[in-house]
Write a protein that holds these residues in place. Structure first.
Motif, PDB file in Angstrom:
ATOM      1  N   ALA A   5       0.836  -1.206   0.000  1.00  0.00           N
ATOM      2  CA  ALA A   5       0.000   0.000   0.000  1.00  0.00           C
ATOM      3  C   ALA A   5       0.868   1.253   0.000  1.00  0.00           C
ATOM      4  CB  ALA A   5      -0.923  -0.009   1.223  1.00  0.00           C
ATOM      5  N   LEU A   6       1.975   1.221   0.735  1.00  0.00           N
ATOM      6  CA  LEU A   6       2.849   2.386   0.788  1.00  0.00           C
ATOM      7  C   LEU A   6       3.549   2.622  -0.546  1.00  0.00           C
ATOM      8  CD1 LEU A   6       3.908   4.657   2.535  1.00  0.00           C
ATOM      9  CD2 LEU A   6       5.786   3.182   3.229  1.00  0.00           C
ATOM     10  N   ALA A   7       3.931   1.542  -1.233  1.00  0.00           N
ATOM     11  CA  ALA A   7       4.577   1.716  -2.532  1.00  0.00           C
ATOM     12  C   ALA A   7       3.637   2.417  -3.511  1.00  0.00           C
ATOM     13  CB  ALA A   7       5.000   0.350  -3.090  1.00  0.00           C
ATOM     14  N   PHE A   8       2.349   2.067  -3.472  1.00  0.00           N
ATOM     15  CA  PHE A   8       1.393   2.640  -4.413  1.00  0.00           C
ATOM     16  C   PHE A   8       0.909   4.024  -3.996  1.00  0.00           C
ATOM     17  CE2 PHE A   8       0.469  -2.011  -5.345  1.00  0.00           C
ATOM     18  CZ  PHE A   8       1.235  -2.005  -6.504  1.00  0.00           C
ATOM     19  N   THR A   9       1.101   4.383  -2.731  1.00  0.00           N
ATOM     20  CA  THR A   9       0.694   5.722  -2.269  1.00  0.00           C
ATOM     21  C   THR A   9       1.899   6.620  -2.005  1.00  0.00           C
ATOM     22  OG1 THR A   9       0.622   4.919   0.025  1.00  0.00           O
ATOM     23  CG2 THR A   9      -1.446   4.864  -1.213  1.00  0.00           C
ATOM     24  N   ALA A  10       3.102   6.131  -2.321  1.00  0.00           N
ATOM     25  CA  ALA A  10       4.332   6.841  -1.972  1.00  0.00           C
ATOM     26  C   ALA A  10       4.403   8.227  -2.590  1.00  0.00           C
ATOM     27  CB  ALA A  10       5.554   6.011  -2.391  1.00  0.00           C
ATOM     28  N   TYR A  24      -5.702   2.873   3.022  1.00  0.00           N
ATOM     29  CA  TYR A  24      -5.431   2.208   4.297  1.00  0.00           C
ATOM     30  C   TYR A  24      -6.729   1.868   5.035  1.00  0.00           C
ATOM     31  CZ  TYR A  24      -0.690   3.583   3.281  1.00  0.00           C
ATOM     32  OH  TYR A  24       0.530   3.726   2.671  1.00  0.00           O
ATOM     33  N   LEU A  25      -7.742   2.703   4.887  1.00  0.00           N
ATOM     34  CA  LEU A  25      -9.042   2.377   5.481  1.00  0.00           C
ATOM     35  C   LEU A  25      -9.625   1.121   4.836  1.00  0.00           C
ATOM     36  CD1 LEU A  25     -10.695   5.903   5.872  1.00  0.00           C
ATOM     37  CD2 LEU A  25      -9.929   4.371   7.706  1.00  0.00           C
ATOM     38  N   ALA A  26      -9.466   1.005   3.509  1.00  0.00           N
ATOM     39  CA  ALA A  26      -9.937  -0.208   2.825  1.00  0.00           C
ATOM     40  C   ALA A  26      -9.182  -1.431   3.322  1.00  0.00           C
ATOM     41  CB  ALA A  26      -9.755  -0.047   1.311  1.00  0.00           C
ATOM     42  N   GLY A  27      -7.857  -1.286   3.525  1.00  0.00           N
ATOM     43  CA  GLY A  27      -7.069  -2.402   4.053  1.00  0.00           C
ATOM     44  C   GLY A  27      -7.515  -2.816   5.437  1.00  0.00           C
ATOM     45  N   PHE A  28      -7.861  -1.851   6.277  1.00  0.00           N
ATOM     46  CA  PHE A  28      -8.354  -2.159   7.618  1.00  0.00           C
ATOM     47  C   PHE A  28      -9.648  -2.967   7.543  1.00  0.00           C
ATOM     48  CE2 PHE A  28     -11.588  -0.735  10.716  1.00  0.00           C
ATOM     49  CZ  PHE A  28     -11.114  -1.390  11.831  1.00  0.00           C
ATOM     50  N   GLY A  29     -10.584  -2.528   6.720  1.00  0.00           N
ATOM     51  CA  GLY A  29     -11.866  -3.224   6.614  1.00  0.00           C
ATOM     52  C   GLY A  29     -11.709  -4.650   6.134  1.00  0.00           C
ATOM     53  N   LEU A  30     -10.871  -4.870   5.121  1.00  0.00           N
ATOM     54  CA  LEU A  30     -10.671  -6.217   4.581  1.00  0.00           C
ATOM     55  C   LEU A  30      -9.960  -7.118   5.587  1.00  0.00           C
ATOM     56  CD1 LEU A  30      -9.637  -5.266   0.931  1.00  0.00           C
ATOM     57  CD2 LEU A  30     -11.785  -6.312   1.658  1.00  0.00           C
ATOM     58  N   THR A  31      -8.983  -6.580   6.296  1.00  0.00           N
ATOM     59  CA  THR A  31      -8.260  -7.380   7.283  1.00  0.00           C
ATOM     60  C   THR A  31      -9.156  -7.759   8.457  1.00  0.00           C
ATOM     61  OG1 THR A  31      -6.239  -6.190   6.659  1.00  0.00           O
ATOM     62  CG2 THR A  31      -6.161  -7.494   8.663  1.00  0.00           C
ATOM     63  N   ALA A  32     -10.020  -6.833   8.877  1.00  0.00           N
ATOM     64  CA  ALA A  32     -10.967  -7.147   9.952  1.00  0.00           C
ATOM     65  C   ALA A  32     -11.926  -8.256   9.528  1.00  0.00           C
ATOM     66  CB  ALA A  32     -11.749  -5.887  10.341  1.00  0.00           C
ATOM     67  N   LEU A  33     -12.360  -8.228   8.268  1.00  0.00           N
ATOM     68  CA  LEU A  33     -13.233  -9.291   7.754  1.00  0.00           C
ATOM     69  C   LEU A  33     -12.505 -10.629   7.742  1.00  0.00           C
ATOM     70  CD1 LEU A  33     -15.875 -10.201   6.409  1.00  0.00           C
ATOM     71  CD2 LEU A  33     -14.904  -9.499   4.207  1.00  0.00           C
ATOM     72  N   CYS A  34     -11.226 -10.603   7.388  1.00  0.00           N
ATOM     73  CA  CYS A  34     -10.426 -11.829   7.389  1.00  0.00           C
ATOM     74  C   CYS A  34     -10.357 -12.435   8.785  1.00  0.00           C
ATOM     75  CB  CYS A  34      -9.022 -11.511   6.873  1.00  0.00           C
ATOM     76  SG  CYS A  34      -7.905 -12.934   6.828  1.00  0.00           S
ATOM     77  N   PHE A  35     -10.253 -11.613   9.807  1.00  0.00           N
ATOM     78  CA  PHE A  35     -10.205 -12.108  11.184  1.00  0.00           C
ATOM     79  C   PHE A  35     -11.451 -12.922  11.517  1.00  0.00           C
ATOM     80  CE2 PHE A  35     -11.431 -11.598  15.629  1.00  0.00           C
ATOM     81  CZ  PHE A  35     -10.318 -12.117  16.277  1.00  0.00           C
ATOM     82  N   VAL A  36     -12.613 -12.438  11.108  1.00  0.00           N
ATOM     83  CA  VAL A  36     -13.864 -13.140  11.384  1.00  0.00           C
ATOM     84  C   VAL A  36     -13.871 -14.512  10.696  1.00  0.00           C
ATOM     85  CG1 VAL A  36     -16.370 -13.065  11.081  1.00  0.00           C
ATOM     86  CG2 VAL A  36     -15.116 -10.971  11.658  1.00  0.00           C
ATOM     87  N   ILE A  37     -13.380 -14.565   9.462  1.00  0.00           N
ATOM     88  CA  ILE A  37     -13.335 -15.834   8.720  1.00  0.00           C
ATOM     89  C   ILE A  37     -12.411 -16.829   9.410  1.00  0.00           C
ATOM     90  CG2 ILE A  37     -12.613 -16.891   6.536  1.00  0.00           C
ATOM     91  CD1 ILE A  37     -13.493 -14.282   5.149  1.00  0.00           C
ATOM     92  N   LEU A  38     -11.248 -16.366   9.831  1.00  0.00           N
ATOM     93  CA  LEU A  38     -10.290 -17.256  10.487  1.00  0.00           C
ATOM     94  C   LEU A  38     -10.818 -17.754  11.825  1.00  0.00           C
ATOM     95  CD1 LEU A  38      -6.932 -15.339   9.858  1.00  0.00           C
ATOM     96  CD2 LEU A  38      -7.906 -17.215   8.538  1.00  0.00           C
TER      97      LEU A  38
END
Length: 434
Positions: free
Chosen positions: A36-41, A175-189
């Protein structure tokens, strides 16, 4: 026959592929979070008026966290289990992405990138080990390659998100999108991820027998699967065991290979969009070439897996590493032409991510089950030192007046060092299975 041997010699069940799929999803999010940082650098650099060296340090912050996560969280997995480590790591990664979106100065962004990296480092150790342990011997190389391909998919999606979201809502929205997707992944795991079978049989925590039989039923194996007689735990720490007479040579050589390949991979993935933009491309074109590198990485990981399922894992890895050195130089020489940059970007991404896939396949097979997470984590941690050094070194050399062509030629030399280490790595009995 133990459950471990049954898995090794049986066809892959749907549940086993589900575990591989969950590992792919986690690696996908890692690719999104890390790059994400490389693409927003470019936008971050403009907002905070950063020098190339400052941007290099910022890029390395997340990689520093990944190194610490691999080194210090991995031994924890051998004590509390792979599943708890993964859940903790996913929470840390999600918090790091959220914090990155809310910062007001770039020093705070560096802090939250470290937190993100800590989570990603723990995730990489746990997913690599679980994918290896739940795959049959026939499909292990391919399954790990599918898992490794998730990183490239996440990076491609990250690039697409970056271009779309930044244009409409600014770089923080990525980064907000990354937070939302990672939180969803936690529920799946939390709902579906099992514990490591090798952890249950070697450490035998509370209710290990019930958990083992429950996992066996989900895998399609009927009957009771008794735990082996618990042996006395080794008095030496797992860290010291990776340097005993059995593992010392293999450990040092795989560390050299990890360092060199990770150094090269993260230089190319982190700096290429910014360097091409600096050389005259638009920001969108630079990000597009970066996406091509990531897209190639997805294909390369899968292609590596297919080749490694037929031929020696180590020899295919040596071939991919050697070709990576050659194509990296050709890529930068052709970068003035957009379509050539995209073409060779796909190739360099394919070869380098194929190398990562090869390391992920080779590494777990070197160590016994009771120190596997530690051995894998230490190797990843050493590799992350290379990943940390690459962006910082590139930033310093650019500020000193180096041309981008010279940087890529240096990367080719580093990759040749990895070729030498892999050529000297002897395939002991533990490695022959892959």
């Amino acid at each position: 026959m133990s459950l471990r041997e049954k898995i090794d010699n049986s066809p892959m069940s749907g549940y086993q592929w589900l575990i591989v799929f969950m590992a792919v999803i986690m690696n996908l999010l890692d690719g999104f979070d890390v790059l994400a940082l490389a693409f927003t650098a470019a936008n971050i650099r403009a907002e905070f008026a950063l020098s190339a060296e400052q941007l290099g340090y910022l890029m390395s912050a997340g990689l520093f966290g990944m190194t610490a996560g691999s080194l210090f969280l991995a031994p924890l997995a051998d004590k509390i289990g792979r599943r708890p480590l993964l859940l903790i790591s996913v929470v840390m990664s999600a918090l790091g992405m959220l914090g990155s979106a809310l910062i007001e100065h770039y020093q705070a962004l560096a802090f939250w990138r470290v937190i993100t990296g800590l989570g990603v480092g723990g995730i990489l150790v746990g997913t690599n080990v679980l994918t290896s342990e739940y795959s049959s011997r026939k499909w292990r190389s391919f399954a790990i390659s599918v898992y490794a391909a998730g990183f490239g998919i996440g990076a491609v999606l990250g690039g697409m998100f970056a271009m779309t979201l930044q244009a409409e809502y600014g770089w923080r929205s990525v980064y907000l999108a990354g937070f939302g997707l990672t939180a969803l992944c936690f529920v799946i795991l939390l709902a579906w991820l099992p514990e490591s079978i090798d952890f249950l049989t070697t450490k035998q925590p509370k209710n290990a027998q019930q958990k083992l039989n429950s996992i066996a039923r989900k895998l399609g194996f009927s009957g009771e699967w008794p735990l082996p007689e618990k042996t006395q735990q080794a008095t030496k720490l797992p860290f010291t065991q990776v340097f005993n007479h059995e593992y010392r040579r293999s450990t040092l050589l795989i560390w050299i290979a990890f360092f060199a390949i990770m150094f090269s991979f993260y230089f190319v993935s982190q700096w290429t969009p910014a360097l091409l933009t600096q050389a005259g491309m638009t920001k969108e074109q630079g990000v597009s070439v970066g996406m091509m590198i990531s897209l190639g990485g997805t294909c390369g990981a899968l292609f590596y897996g297919l080749l490694a399922s037929r031929w020696s894992v180590r020899r295919v890895l040596i071939l991919f590493t050697l070709l990576s050195a050659v194509v990296a130089v050709i890529f930068i020489l052709s970068s003035s032409v957009l379509w050539l940059a995209m073409l060779f970007g796909v190739l360099v991404g394919a070869l380098m991510n194929g190398c990562i896939s090869g390391l992920y396949t080779l590494n777990p097979a070197i160590y016994a089950a009771d120190i596997r997470s530690t051995g894998v984590g230490l190797s990843l941690g050493v590799g992350r030192f290379g990943a940390i050094l690459a962006p910082i070194a590139a930033g310093k050399l650019l500020d000193l007046g180096w041309e981008k062509q010279s940087l890529y030629e240096g990367v080719a030399l580093v990759l040749l060092l990895a070729v030498c280490a892999l050529a000297l790595l002897k395939t002991k009995s533990a490695v022959k299975s892959v």
